[in-house]
Design an enzyme around this catalytic site. Structure first.
Site, PDB file in Angstrom:
ATOM      1  N   ASP A  77      -5.913  -7.552   6.538  1.00  0.00           N
ATOM      2  CA  ASP A  77      -7.300  -7.412   6.969  1.00  0.00           C
ATOM      3  C   ASP A  77      -8.226  -7.231   5.767  1.00  0.00           C
ATOM      4  O   ASP A  77      -7.823  -7.350   4.616  1.00  0.00           O
ATOM      5  CB  ASP A  77      -7.443  -6.256   7.954  1.00  0.00           C
ATOM      6  CG  ASP A  77      -6.934  -4.939   7.364  1.00  0.00           C
ATOM      7  OD1 ASP A  77      -6.644  -4.885   6.151  1.00  0.00           O
ATOM      8  OD2 ASP A  77      -6.827  -3.961   8.129  1.00  0.00           O
ATOM      9  N   GLU A 118      -9.638  -4.543   4.474  1.00  0.00           N
ATOM     10  CA  GLU A 118      -9.273  -3.447   3.576  1.00  0.00           C
ATOM     11  C   GLU A 118      -8.107  -3.854   2.678  1.00  0.00           C
ATOM     12  O   GLU A 118      -8.091  -3.563   1.484  1.00  0.00           O
ATOM     13  CB  GLU A 118      -8.906  -2.203   4.391  1.00  0.00           C
ATOM     14  CG  GLU A 118     -10.056  -1.599   5.160  1.00  0.00           C
ATOM     15  CD  GLU A 118     -11.169  -1.097   4.265  1.00  0.00           C
ATOM     16  OE1 GLU A 118     -10.871  -0.506   3.208  1.00  0.00           O
ATOM     17  OE2 GLU A 118     -12.346  -1.318   4.623  1.00  0.00           O
ATOM     18  N   GLU A 151       0.804  -1.222   0.000  1.00  0.00           N
ATOM     19  CA  GLU A 151       0.000   0.000   0.000  1.00  0.00           C
ATOM     20  C   GLU A 151       0.838   1.273   0.000  1.00  0.00           C
ATOM     21  O   GLU A 151       0.514   2.243  -0.683  1.00  0.00           O
ATOM     22  CB  GLU A 151      -0.932   0.058   1.226  1.00  0.00           C
ATOM     23  CG  GLU A 151      -2.009  -0.989   1.257  1.00  0.00           C
ATOM     24  CD  GLU A 151      -1.610  -2.167   2.123  1.00  0.00           C
ATOM     25  OE1 GLU A 151      -2.506  -2.797   2.661  1.00  0.00           O
ATOM     26  OE2 GLU A 151      -0.406  -2.450   2.246  1.00  0.00           O
ATOM     27  N   ASP A 174      -2.091  -5.275   3.289  1.00  0.00           N
ATOM     28  CA  ASP A 174      -2.342  -5.686   4.674  1.00  0.00           C
ATOM     29  C   ASP A 174      -3.276  -6.891   4.724  1.00  0.00           C
ATOM     30  O   ASP A 174      -4.046  -7.149   3.795  1.00  0.00           O
ATOM     31  CB  ASP A 174      -2.937  -4.523   5.475  1.00  0.00           C
ATOM     32  CG  ASP A 174      -1.922  -3.402   5.683  1.00  0.00           C
ATOM     33  OD1 ASP A 174      -0.712  -3.671   5.571  1.00  0.00           O
ATOM     34  OD2 ASP A 174      -2.347  -2.255   5.947  1.00  0.00           O
ATOM     35  N   ARG A 187      -3.807  -3.377  13.342  1.00  0.00           N
ATOM     36  CA  ARG A 187      -5.268  -3.488  13.325  1.00  0.00           C
ATOM     37  C   ARG A 187      -5.637  -4.928  13.665  1.00  0.00           C
ATOM     38  O   ARG A 187      -5.585  -5.817  12.827  1.00  0.00           O
ATOM     39  CB  ARG A 187      -5.830  -3.090  11.954  1.00  0.00           C
ATOM     40  CG  ARG A 187      -5.628  -1.621  11.648  1.00  0.00           C
ATOM     41  CD  ARG A 187      -6.332  -1.197  10.369  1.00  0.00           C
ATOM     42  NE  ARG A 187      -6.102   0.220  10.127  1.00  0.00           N
ATOM     43  CZ  ARG A 187      -5.124   0.714   9.379  1.00  0.00           C
ATOM     44  NH1 ARG A 187      -4.277  -0.122   8.789  1.00  0.00           N
ATOM     45  NH2 ARG A 187      -4.976   2.007   9.208  1.00  0.00           N
ATOM     46  N   TYR A 195       1.362  -6.001  13.071  1.00  0.00           N
ATOM     47  CA  TYR A 195       0.251  -5.287  12.450  1.00  0.00           C
ATOM     48  C   TYR A 195      -0.664  -4.669  13.500  1.00  0.00           C
ATOM     49  O   TYR A 195      -0.999  -5.314  14.505  1.00  0.00           O
ATOM     50  CB  TYR A 195      -0.539  -6.228  11.548  1.00  0.00           C
ATOM     51  CG  TYR A 195      -1.527  -5.519  10.667  1.00  0.00           C
ATOM     52  CD1 TYR A 195      -1.119  -4.484   9.835  1.00  0.00           C
ATOM     53  CD2 TYR A 195      -2.870  -5.869  10.672  1.00  0.00           C
ATOM     54  CE1 TYR A 195      -2.021  -3.826   9.021  1.00  0.00           C
ATOM     55  CE2 TYR A 195      -3.777  -5.224   9.850  1.00  0.00           C
ATOM     56  CZ  TYR A 195      -3.348  -4.196   9.037  1.00  0.00           C
ATOM     57  OH  TYR A 195      -4.238  -3.533   8.233  1.00  0.00           O
TER      58      TYR A 195
END
Length: 892
Positions: A109, A111, A20, A107, A339, A337
């Site tokens: 998750d 998103e 990202e 990532d 989140r 990470y």
């Protein structure tokens, strides 16, 4: 879904790895070497259209086009390339042409999974595609991910897409109703509106609160060994002294009735003083000594939510600031990470922590067996480990100091200590309670001794209440024996007050949302940002205060769309979205049920005829109270600012005044003052117009003339320190005479004038200005004083020197120049050397990340260059003048 090919190692040509952010790309590049080329997508690459301009032409005529979701065909979303991302996508396509394989390392998750899917949809790769997932950016983790790539998780992608569509339907369908019935530019949100309701409900409790006061005695006793200690009075004559919980918060009275009821005795100041004087020379004895052992266990490692809460309490960071700092630590390989809902630690991390406990604190701080933590969250998302230091073994904070900035170091230390403490022994101690009796009175004092600190040696948790004791505080008591005689050295009355329910801090709101199962910790930072940016909430002493606009919006939603802000309904929506992510529920069926309804009305049905049903005037009125001999008083939420209303009487409310301070007595006083403002201070001798003293949203001011007169009234603010009650006609005339001519400069020949400006009084001569010192007033400053001030060098201020950038980010992928955060004349903004973009109102500059800066610049660039010609046309000065003459002609 794009087709994925079975993983294989790149041979010959390099493999392309996409992450990202540029920071994450740099860190990963260090571990991958020459076999791979690492590029960044710079956040999301596609999204639903953000307005009519972004809707593709082929959809513009559709009745659902403004939603960006085809609600007539399986809720198919319209995806468009995010503003400013076209060049980056082209760059990725060019890199992919020469690549032998594609590795998507976004990532882990929802998103991140969605970004990977959108990249596949745009890039349409013809080479093998692999999904890399890792929890920390270390060499070992990257190698492990390369050895075990997986395919894209369709269920996670669908869960994220469903969540996005759900939020779009909620926001785009409900927000227009708020624009029409409350105020333009407001927004509603699935979680946002519920969070605002919680804050408003707490403020309502504060408004309904009625305080109470009571007294007890604080005695200072002397032991036989001359040791001093204090104890509080708890009963007189066998009747207990009340505490705060004995009072009704809505009346301020004892819950059980009169002053002396049942087993309670309420002391006022006089009674407490009389009692103190009566017993101060009495005889007292220790009648009871209670001692109990206790143990406390360490706190689990951080989740996203607990990290946000603790950094707010201990470091004063906002949720946004916490997440930005944590993201920087993660992308640079310092923590795992950030989140996650999980409190679990990988066994290798547990072993690292236990080794550090033994080496840094000693073997007696290490429990016999590792501690295992299990998440209490229903669906602990996709990340399966808590937030902890990255790498093996963990590095010490002292070793990281030179690599981190101040914020990063503070947060890293907190994460490191919490992780280590989670693998330490329990804290052990003793709680003691002494009871002293004499002269018909009973006193008590509690103490605590920590016998073995255990995990507290590494980490002590903060508190939502700044006055609450932390776990490591001790209060030692003197060594006394039961039956020992004590002498009273002092006996002082002490007053106590009940307190209204505390407002939510960011930490407390985050905790409350999580406890209710509303939203996800990864979204709390953006929710708190949004409710401030929309001016539903403002900050006061680190607490969240609702505005009157928030009261009006929540009143509308509670009375007309109650289920949309119902806590249980919103939490159930979150559970439903989790079932979709686990593949237990079909997303189209769920969206259809939410929008069109099934056994209960859906969103669309609930909104039918609401425009006709809702009375905007009624929604915009919040009752303050009804005086004994008058009409009720309301706060009216106007188009531009709230104001008080009682019948035909109105009065302004100062900007950012907390609602609980708008009491009935205060409102009556303001209305009376406003009514007096309708009576002029006198008549201006020069213009023969009345002069009034007014109170506006920004404070008191004087006004010459009436709004319905032939000329526009002239206003002048009172000077700082002026008392409106002492203002006379002469001073009002002098205020209205500003700016004041002092004469022409002896050498420049230009006039010198004194002003009362927006930022304080100042003088001006041509282009030169000087602020007046506090002891000088623009009404009284003399010509000689002004000349002397102008002769002095101007203090270095905003306009005098070029300010240093607030922050310098990485180079822009568009212009190649550094992206900078600057403080401009009209507020903070970001620039890439070509495009400037303002920081949204309500967003603290310190909270802006590189990715956010790029998004702001991309949105601004997508609107095209500002046109001065168009701006001038919008002013339309000439038609305005003609209209004014026409109105005058009609009056004649």
């Amino acid at each position: 879904m794009a087709k994925q090919v079975s993983p294989r190692k790149p041979s010959g040509s390099k493999a392309l790895v996409i992450v990202e952010s540029p920071a994450k790309a740099r860190t990963i590049s260090k571990f991958l070497g020459n076999r791979f080329e690492v590029e960044a997508s710079i956040g999301h690459v596609r999204d639903l259209p953000q307005g009519a301009k972004q809707i593709p032409v082929r959809f513009k005529g559709e009745p659902w086009a403004n939603l960006g979701v085809n609600v007539q065909k399986d809720f198919e979303p319209i995806y468009v390339v995010s503003p400013g991302k076209s060049k980056q996508i082209k760059k990725l396509k060019d890199r992919l042409k020469d690549a032998g394989a594609l590795y998507l390392a976004t990532d882990e998750d929802r998103e991140g999974e969605a970004i990977s899917w959108h990249l596949l949809e745009l890039l349409k790769p013809k080479v093998p595609v692999h999904r890399l997932v890792f929890h920390e950016i270390t060499e070992e983790a990257i190698e492990e991910a390369l050895s075990n790539p997986r395919q894209l998780d369709d269920q996670l992608v669908r869960a994220q897409e469903t969540r996005r569509i759900l939020d779009r339907l909620f926001g785009y369908e409900v927000s227009p109703l708020l624009w029409r019935k409350v105020r333009p530019k407001l927004s509603a949100g699935r979680v946002q509106s519920v969070a605002v309701r919680m804050i408003v409900e707490r403020e309502r409790e504060r408004m309904a609160f009625r305080g109470a006061a009571w007294f007890d005695l604080l005695a200072t006793f002397l032991t036989s060994k001359k040791e001093r200690f204090q104890a509080a009075l708890i009963s007189v004559g066998g009747k207990r002294i009340p505490s705060g919980k004995d009072f009704d918060p809505t009346t301020g009275l004892l819950k059980n009735g009169p002053r002396q009821n049942g087993n309670l005795t309420l002391l006022d100041a006089d009674l407490a003083e009389q009692l103190a004087r009566r017993i101060e020379h009495g005889t007292f004895r220790v009648t009871a000594i209670e001692e109990k052992s206790y143990t406390t266990q360490p706190y689990p490692p951080f989740t996203t939510s607990t990290l946000q809460q603790e950094s707010n309490r201990k470091l004063g960071f906002t949720a946004r600031r916490t997440m930005q700092v944590a993201q920087s630590l993660y992308e640079n390989g310092h923590i795992t990470y950030m989140r996650t809902d999980s409190t679990n630690l990988a066994m290798v991390a547990v072993e690292d922590a236990r080794r550090l406990v033994a080496s840094e604190y000693g073997a007696n701080f290490l429990p016999d067996a590792p501690r295992i933590y299990k998440s209490k969250v229903k669906n602990a998302q996709e990340a399966h480990e808590a937030i902890r230091p990255a790498g093996h073994p963990f590095e010490l904070p002292s070793q990281m100091r030179s690599q981190l900035n101040e914020d990063e170091y503070k947060l890293f230390c907190m994460i490191w200590k919490r992780t280590i403490a989670s693998q330490m022994t329990n804290a052990r101690g003793r709680r003691m309670l002494l009871t002293i009796e004499g002269e018909g009175c009973t006193f008590q004092v509690a103490g605590r001794t920590i016998d073995f600190p255990g995990y507290l040696r590494a980490y002590v948790e903060g508190s939502d209440d700044p006055n609450a004791e932390l776990a490591d505080q001790e209060q030692a008591l003197p060594t006394v024996t039961k039956g020992e005689t004590l002498r009273a050295a002092a006996m002082e009355p002490k007053e106590h007050h009940t307190q209204p329910p505390p407002r939510y801090s960011e930490a407390a709101l985050t905790k409350a949302l999580e406890e209710k199962g509303i939203g996800r910790p990864s979204t709390y930072a953006s929710i708190i940002d949004t409710i401030q940016a929309r001016q539903y909430v403002f900050k006061k002493a680190n607490t969240l205060v609702p505005t009157w606009v928030a009261f009006s919006v929540i009143k509308l939603l509670e009375e007309h769309l109650a289920s949309l802000v119902d806590y249980q309904f919103t939490a159930q929506m979150e559970d439903d979205l989790d079932t979709i992510s686990r593949g237990e529920q079909e997303h189209v069926e769920y969206l259809h049920r939410f929008y069109y309804g099934n056994q209960r009305p859906g969103l669309k049905k609930q909104l039918d005829h609401k425009v006709e049903e809702i009375d905007a005037r009624e929604v915009g009125r919040i009752l303050i109270g009804r005086p004994d001999d008058g009409e009720p008083i309301f706060v009216r939420v106007g188009r531009y600012s709230p104001f008080l209303e009682q019948g035909d009487r109105t009065a302004s409310i100062p900007e950012n005044m907390p609602p609980d301070e708008v009491t009935l007595d205060w409102a009556l006083e303001m209305l009376d003052q406003a009514a007096q403002g309708d009576e002029p201070l006198g008549i201006c001798p020069q213009t023969n117009q009345p002069i009034f003293l007014k109170v506006g949203r920004f404070g008191p001011y004087v006004q010459r003339g009436r709004p319905d007169g032939d000329e526009k009234p002239k206003n002048a603010s009172l000077l700082k320190g002026m008392n409106p009650d002492e203002l006379d006609l002469e001073t009002a005339i002098r205020l209205l005479s500003l700016p004041r001519d002092l004469g022409n400069h002896p050498t420049e020949g230009k006039p010198i004038r004194a002003y009362n400006g927006r930022y304080g009084p100042y003088i001006q001569c041509g282009d030169a200005t000087r602020s007046l010192p506090p002891e000088m007033s623009p009404l009284d400053v003399t010509f000689d004083q002004a000349v002397q001030l102008l002769a002095q060098p101007k203090r270095q201020g905003r306009a005098a020197t070029k300010k240093e950038p607030l922050q310098i980010f990485e180079n822009s992928p568009v212009t190649g120049q550094p992206v900078q955060l600057l403080d401009g004349r009209y507020g903070p903004y970001v620039t890439d050397g070509t495009t400037n973009a303002s920081v949204p109102k309500g967003t603290a500059p310190a909270q802006i990340s590189f990715e956010q800066a790029l998004d702001l610049l991309a949105i601004r660039a997508s609107k095209g260059p500002a046109s001065r010609t168009r701006a001038k046309k919008k002013v339309a000065k000439k038609p305005a003048k003609k209209a004014k003459k026409t109105r005058k002609a009609k009056r004649k």
